[in-house]
Scaffold this motif. Structure first.
Motif, PDB file in Angstrom:
ATOM      1  N   TYR A   8       0.810  -1.213   0.000  1.00 28.22           N
ATOM      2  CA  TYR A   8       0.000   0.000   0.000  1.00 28.22           C
ATOM      3  C   TYR A   8       0.847   1.269   0.000  1.00 28.22           C
ATOM      4  CZ  TYR A   8       0.184   1.055   5.054  1.00 28.22           C
ATOM      5  OH  TYR A   8       0.585   1.394   6.315  1.00 28.22           O
ATOM      6  N   ARG A  12       1.007   3.610  -3.642  1.00 23.75           N
ATOM      7  CA  ARG A  12       0.176   4.780  -3.353  1.00 23.75           C
ATOM      8  C   ARG A  12       0.239   5.716  -4.564  1.00 23.75           C
ATOM      9  NH1 ARG A  12      -1.554   7.415   1.243  1.00 23.75           N
ATOM     10  NH2 ARG A  12      -0.213   6.393   2.761  1.00 23.75           N
ATOM     11  N   GLU A  18      -3.535   8.569 -11.348  1.00 28.37           N
ATOM     12  CA  GLU A  18      -3.400   7.201 -10.820  1.00 28.37           C
ATOM     13  C   GLU A  18      -4.477   6.884  -9.789  1.00 28.37           C
ATOM     14  OE1 GLU A  18       0.530   6.532  -9.226  1.00 28.37           O
ATOM     15  OE2 GLU A  18       1.471   7.383 -10.993  1.00 28.37           O
ATOM     16  N   VAL A  19      -5.239   7.906  -9.402  1.00 31.29           N
ATOM     17  CA  VAL A  19      -6.279   7.683  -8.400  1.00 31.29           C
ATOM     18  C   VAL A  19      -7.453   6.947  -9.043  1.00 31.29           C
ATOM     19  CG1 VAL A  19      -7.974   8.827  -6.910  1.00 31.29           C
ATOM     20  CG2 VAL A  19      -5.631   9.710  -7.057  1.00 31.29           C
ATOM     21  N   ILE A  20      -7.947   5.935  -8.358  1.00 30.88           N
ATOM     22  CA  ILE A  20      -9.099   5.181  -8.876  1.00 30.88           C
ATOM     23  C   ILE A  20     -10.341   5.635  -8.110  1.00 30.88           C
ATOM     24  CG2 ILE A  20     -10.097   2.874  -9.128  1.00 30.88           C
ATOM     25  CD1 ILE A  20      -7.248   1.810  -9.316  1.00 30.88           C
ATOM     26  N   GLN A  22     -13.399   8.236  -6.807  1.00 31.30           N
ATOM     27  CA  GLN A  22     -13.363   9.598  -6.237  1.00 31.30           C
ATOM     28  C   GLN A  22     -13.250  10.663  -7.332  1.00 31.30           C
ATOM     29  OE1 GLN A  22     -14.226   8.796  -3.540  1.00 31.30           O
ATOM     30  NE2 GLN A  22     -12.906   7.426  -2.416  1.00 31.30           N
ATOM     31  N   PRO A  47     -14.547   6.809   4.429  1.00 35.17           N
ATOM     32  CA  PRO A  47     -14.090   5.564   5.034  1.00 35.17           C
ATOM     33  C   PRO A  47     -12.581   5.378   4.965  1.00 35.17           C
ATOM     34  CG  PRO A  47     -15.435   5.142   3.072  1.00 35.17           C
ATOM     35  CD  PRO A  47     -15.455   6.601   3.297  1.00 35.17           C
ATOM     36  N   GLY A  51      -8.533   6.955   0.175  1.00 38.46           N
ATOM     37  CA  GLY A  51      -7.694   7.880  -0.580  1.00 38.46           C
ATOM     38  C   GLY A  51      -7.567   9.284  -0.012  1.00 38.46           C
ATOM     39  N   LYS A  52      -7.977   9.502   1.216  1.00 37.06           N
ATOM     40  CA  LYS A  52      -7.916  10.859   1.773  1.00 37.06           C
ATOM     41  C   LYS A  52      -6.482  11.378   1.875  1.00 37.06           C
ATOM     42  CE  LYS A  52     -10.116   9.577   5.516  1.00 37.06           C
ATOM     43  NZ  LYS A  52     -10.328   8.157   5.161  1.00 37.06           N
ATOM     44  N   THR A  54      -3.850  10.111   0.499  1.00 36.70           N
ATOM     45  CA  THR A  54      -3.245  10.064  -0.830  1.00 36.70           C
ATOM     46  C   THR A  54      -3.562  11.325  -1.630  1.00 36.70           C
ATOM     47  OG1 THR A  54      -3.513   7.666  -0.831  1.00 36.70           O
ATOM     48  CG2 THR A  54      -3.181   8.713  -2.969  1.00 36.70           C
ATOM     49  N   ASP A 106      -4.293  14.526   9.892  1.00 35.23           N
ATOM     50  CA  ASP A 106      -4.996  13.254   9.726  1.00 35.23           C
ATOM     51  C   ASP A 106      -5.768  12.900  10.980  1.00 35.23           C
ATOM     52  OD1 ASP A 106      -5.279  11.498   7.597  1.00 35.23           O
ATOM     53  OD2 ASP A 106      -3.099  11.275   7.424  1.00 35.23           O
ATOM     54  N   GLU A 107      -6.844  12.154  10.823  1.00 35.30           N
ATOM     55  CA  GLU A 107      -7.678  11.744  11.961  1.00 35.30           C
ATOM     56  C   GLU A 107      -8.041  12.935  12.828  1.00 35.30           C
ATOM     57  OE1 GLU A 107      -8.972   8.919  11.954  1.00 35.30           O
ATOM     58  OE2 GLU A 107      -7.703   8.068  10.406  1.00 35.30           O
ATOM     59  N   THR A 137     -12.225  10.060   9.393  1.00 31.66           N
ATOM     60  CA  THR A 137     -13.203   9.015   9.080  1.00 31.66           C
ATOM     61  C   THR A 137     -14.521   9.303   9.792  1.00 31.66           C
ATOM     62  OG1 THR A 137     -12.171   7.787  10.874  1.00 31.66           O
ATOM     63  CG2 THR A 137     -11.608   7.110   8.640  1.00 31.66           C
ATOM     64  N   LYS A 166      -7.321  -2.110  -9.191  1.00 28.40           N
ATOM     65  CA  LYS A 166      -6.028  -1.735  -8.609  1.00 28.40           C
ATOM     66  C   LYS A 166      -5.206  -2.982  -8.274  1.00 28.40           C
ATOM     67  CE  LYS A 166      -3.078   1.021  -6.277  1.00 28.40           C
ATOM     68  NZ  LYS A 166      -3.135   1.786  -5.046  1.00 28.40           N
ATOM     69  N   PHE A 194      -9.110   0.323   0.159  1.00 24.85           N
ATOM     70  CA  PHE A 194      -7.963  -0.028  -0.664  1.00 24.85           C
ATOM     71  C   PHE A 194      -6.829  -0.543   0.194  1.00 24.85           C
ATOM     72  CE2 PHE A 194      -9.240   2.511  -4.456  1.00 24.85           C
ATOM     73  CZ  PHE A 194      -8.942   1.545  -5.386  1.00 24.85           C
ATOM     74  N   GLU A 198      -4.983  -4.076  -0.176  1.00 21.21           N
ATOM     75  CA  GLU A 198      -3.565  -4.196  -0.496  1.00 21.21           C
ATOM     76  C   GLU A 198      -2.825  -4.982   0.593  1.00 21.21           C
ATOM     77  OE1 GLU A 198      -2.567  -0.123  -1.454  1.00 21.21           O
ATOM     78  OE2 GLU A 198      -3.750  -0.194  -3.284  1.00 21.21           O
TER      79      GLU A 198
HETATM   80  N1  LIG Z   1      -8.600   6.181  -4.724  1.00 22.07           N
HETATM   81  C1  LIG Z   1      -7.522   5.372  -4.683  1.00 22.07           C
HETATM   82  N2  LIG Z   1      -6.939   4.949  -5.830  1.00 22.07           N
HETATM   83  C2  LIG Z   1      -5.864   4.117  -5.785  1.00 22.07           C
HETATM   84  N3  LIG Z   1      -5.307   3.676  -4.640  1.00 22.07           N
HETATM   85  C3  LIG Z   1      -5.834   4.075  -3.486  1.00 22.07           C
HETATM   86  C4  LIG Z   1      -6.972   4.934  -3.440  1.00 22.07           C
HETATM   87  N4  LIG Z   1      -7.314   5.155  -2.158  1.00 22.07           N
HETATM   88  C5  LIG Z   1      -6.443   4.474  -1.430  1.00 22.07           C
HETATM   89  N5  LIG Z   1      -5.545   3.812  -2.211  1.00 22.07           N
HETATM   90  C6  LIG Z   1      -4.493   2.908  -1.737  1.00 22.07           C
HETATM   91  O1  LIG Z   1      -4.733   2.674  -0.344  1.00 22.07           O
HETATM   92  C7  LIG Z   1      -3.664   3.141   0.474  1.00 22.07           C
HETATM   93  C8  LIG Z   1      -4.236   3.914   1.633  1.00 22.07           C
HETATM   94  O2  LIG Z   1      -4.862   5.094   1.181  1.00 22.07           O
HETATM   95  P1  LIG Z   1      -4.953   6.425   2.044  1.00 22.07           P
HETATM   96  O3  LIG Z   1      -3.852   6.452   3.055  1.00 22.07           O
HETATM   97  O4  LIG Z   1      -5.044   7.565   1.126  1.00 22.07           O
HETATM   98  O5  LIG Z   1      -6.332   6.185   2.779  1.00 22.07           O
HETATM   99  P2  LIG Z   1      -7.103   7.139   3.771  1.00 22.07           P
HETATM  100  O6  LIG Z   1      -8.419   7.448   3.156  1.00 22.07           O
HETATM  101  O7  LIG Z   1      -6.244   8.254   4.187  1.00 22.07           O
HETATM  102  O8  LIG Z   1      -7.365   6.111   4.970  1.00 22.07           O
HETATM  103  P3  LIG Z   1      -7.307   6.330   6.565  1.00 22.07           P
HETATM  104  O9  LIG Z   1      -8.614   6.959   6.961  1.00 22.07           O
HETATM  105  O10 LIG Z   1      -7.222   4.922   7.105  1.00 22.07           O
HETATM  106  O11 LIG Z   1      -6.117   7.173   6.857  1.00 22.07           O
HETATM  107  C9  LIG Z   1      -2.813   4.005  -0.449  1.00 22.07           C
HETATM  108  O12 LIG Z   1      -1.464   3.875  -0.118  1.00 22.07           O
HETATM  109  C10 LIG Z   1      -3.105   3.501  -1.842  1.00 22.07           C
HETATM  110  O13 LIG Z   1      -2.202   2.473  -2.161  1.00 22.07           O
END
Ligand SMILES: Nc1ncnc2c1ncn2[C@@H]1O[C@H](COP(=O)(O)OP(=O)(O)OP(=O)(O)O)[C@@H](O)[C@H]1O
Ligand SMILES: [Mg+2]
Length: 345
Positions: A8, A12, A18-20, A22, A47, A51-52, A54, A106-107, A137, A166, A194, A198
């Motif tokens: 993961y 990233r 590269e974002v899937i 959203q 949730p 991807g937040k 990211t 974050d959080e 979240t 992905k 995601f 992963e």
């Molecule tokens: N929209 C996306 N497209 C592609 N990969 C993603 C996406 N969202 C998350 N990922 C993958 O999941 C991993 C975790 O994503 P990310 O840290 O952005 O989540 P988050 O929403 O911040 O979660 P949390 O609330 O747990 O912090 C990334 O490292 C990436 O590999």
């Protein structure tokens, strides 16, 4: 070096393309970048693993902020007012390279009350170069006054098909093959995250270490997944109201080492799919359900004699049993009682 990175982090996304999923968020952020109308505060809610963080990092990168112009804090471990004060003090310093300085928190819902109030003050009058991205979240736990100062983006839970896409990409890059049903299974079990998907894939790869094909059998073992076939057999007993064999079967599963709680979860999952198929035969396909064509055919046969109401009643009874099993002294008893209730209805 890169070899040792967990998937993961290794995969990233580094850029918006590269974002899937959203799409609504990516598009709005790209538009604001090209028009130059940047807000001082963004709120990313949604949730876990959607991807937040990211997207926050990509947005910062697009604004030219890295190194000292990008500050990330994890409010889960820095909840105190001193942490926010330190951050606010850092605010006075102009950015080094970029026009902006981005602060990712974050959080954010975990900040203490005093820390959140200190942050609020800053959000009321931020310096011109400051951009805050608050990620959470649980937006409902945040101060309403903070939320109202931010441009809010709601991240969606990802679809099974998006997660599969992905995972397929990662396997290709890693040069590993998987049986066709493996990715849908992992994607389903990741429940919209995601990151969880992963990490599961990571576990599979180390589990199957060495050989370059991941099999369904292996992944089921790893996930402790109860075979759909076993559940479907239990449902067959219920359909003919045969409580004797149903209860015998449950105890045989327990004796053979099946985790009954997992089995009940799978049963609920299975009945939900029965209900979906009853409502609309086109709802489920082998691609989106994680079930094989044969398994779906069995469900179709099982639901012919049932009404939506019947399935709903069974679902409610087993959902309750699943809850009760968490506290039961005799683990299988709630499940047995549920069987009796259904068979005597
Ligand atoms: N929209 C996306 N497209 C592609 N990969 C993603 C996406 N969202 C998350 N990922 C993958 O999941 C991993 C975790 O994503 P990310 O840290 O952005 O989540 P988050 O929403 O911040 O979660 P949390 O609330 O747990 O912090 C990334 O490292 C990436 O590999
Ligand atoms: Mg995050």
């Amino acid at each position: 070096m890169a070899e040792n990175l967990v998937l993961y982090r290794k995969y990233r996304p580094q850029d918006f393309d590269e974002v899937i999923g959203q799409e609504h968020i990516v598009k709005t952020l790209q538009n604001s970048l090209s028009s130059g109308s940047i807000s001082h505060a963004y709120l990313f809610c949604g949730p876990r693993g959607s991807g937040k963080t990211t997207i926050a990092r990509i947005f910062a990168k697009e604004l030219g902020c890295d190194g000292m112009d990008l500050v990330e804090i994890d409010a889960a471990s820095h909840t105190g007012v001193e942490d926010v004060r330190a951050l606010i003090e850092g605010l006075q310093f102009a950015p080094v390279k970029s026009k902006y300085k981005v602060f990712i928190i974050d959080e954010c819902h975990q900040l203490s009350k005093s820390a959140a109030n200190a942050l609020l003050k800053t959000l009321e009058e931020p310096p011109a170069h400051a951009i805050f991205i608050l990620a959470t979240t649980e937006a409902s736990k945040m101060l309403a006054t903070i939320v109202s100062r931010c441009q809010r983006f709601d991240f969606k839970r990802l679809h099974v098909s998006e997660i599969e896409k992905k995972l397929a990409f990662i396997l290709k890059k890693e040069g590993i093959l998987a049986e066709p049903a493996v990715l849908p299974l992992i994607a389903l079990n990741a429940r919209g995250s995601f990151r969880d998907a992963e990490s599961l894939l990571d576990k599979c790869i180390s589990f199957t270490a060495g050989d370059k094909l991941i099999t369904v059998k292996e992944i089921k073992e790893l996930l402790g997944i109860v075979e759909v076939g076993q559940i479907s057999k239990l449902v067959d007993f219920l359909l003919v109201k045969n409580s004797k064999d149903a209860i015998g079967y449950i105890n045989a599963m327990l004796d053979s080492g099946v985790d009954l709680q997992e089995a009940t979860k799978t049963l609920v999952f299975y009945l939900r799919q029965c209900l979906l198929l009853k409502i609309n035969p086109e709802f489920l396909t082998p691609q989106n359900s994680g079930l094989s064509k044969e398994e779906l055919e069995v469900i179709v046969r099982q639901i012919t004699g049932l009404t939506e109401k019947n399935i709903q009643a069974m679902l409610e009874i087993f959902i309750e049993a699943e809850q009760k099993m968490k506290y039961a002294t005799i683990l299988q008893l709630p499940l047995e009682l549920a069987v009796v209730e259904i068979c005597s209805a």
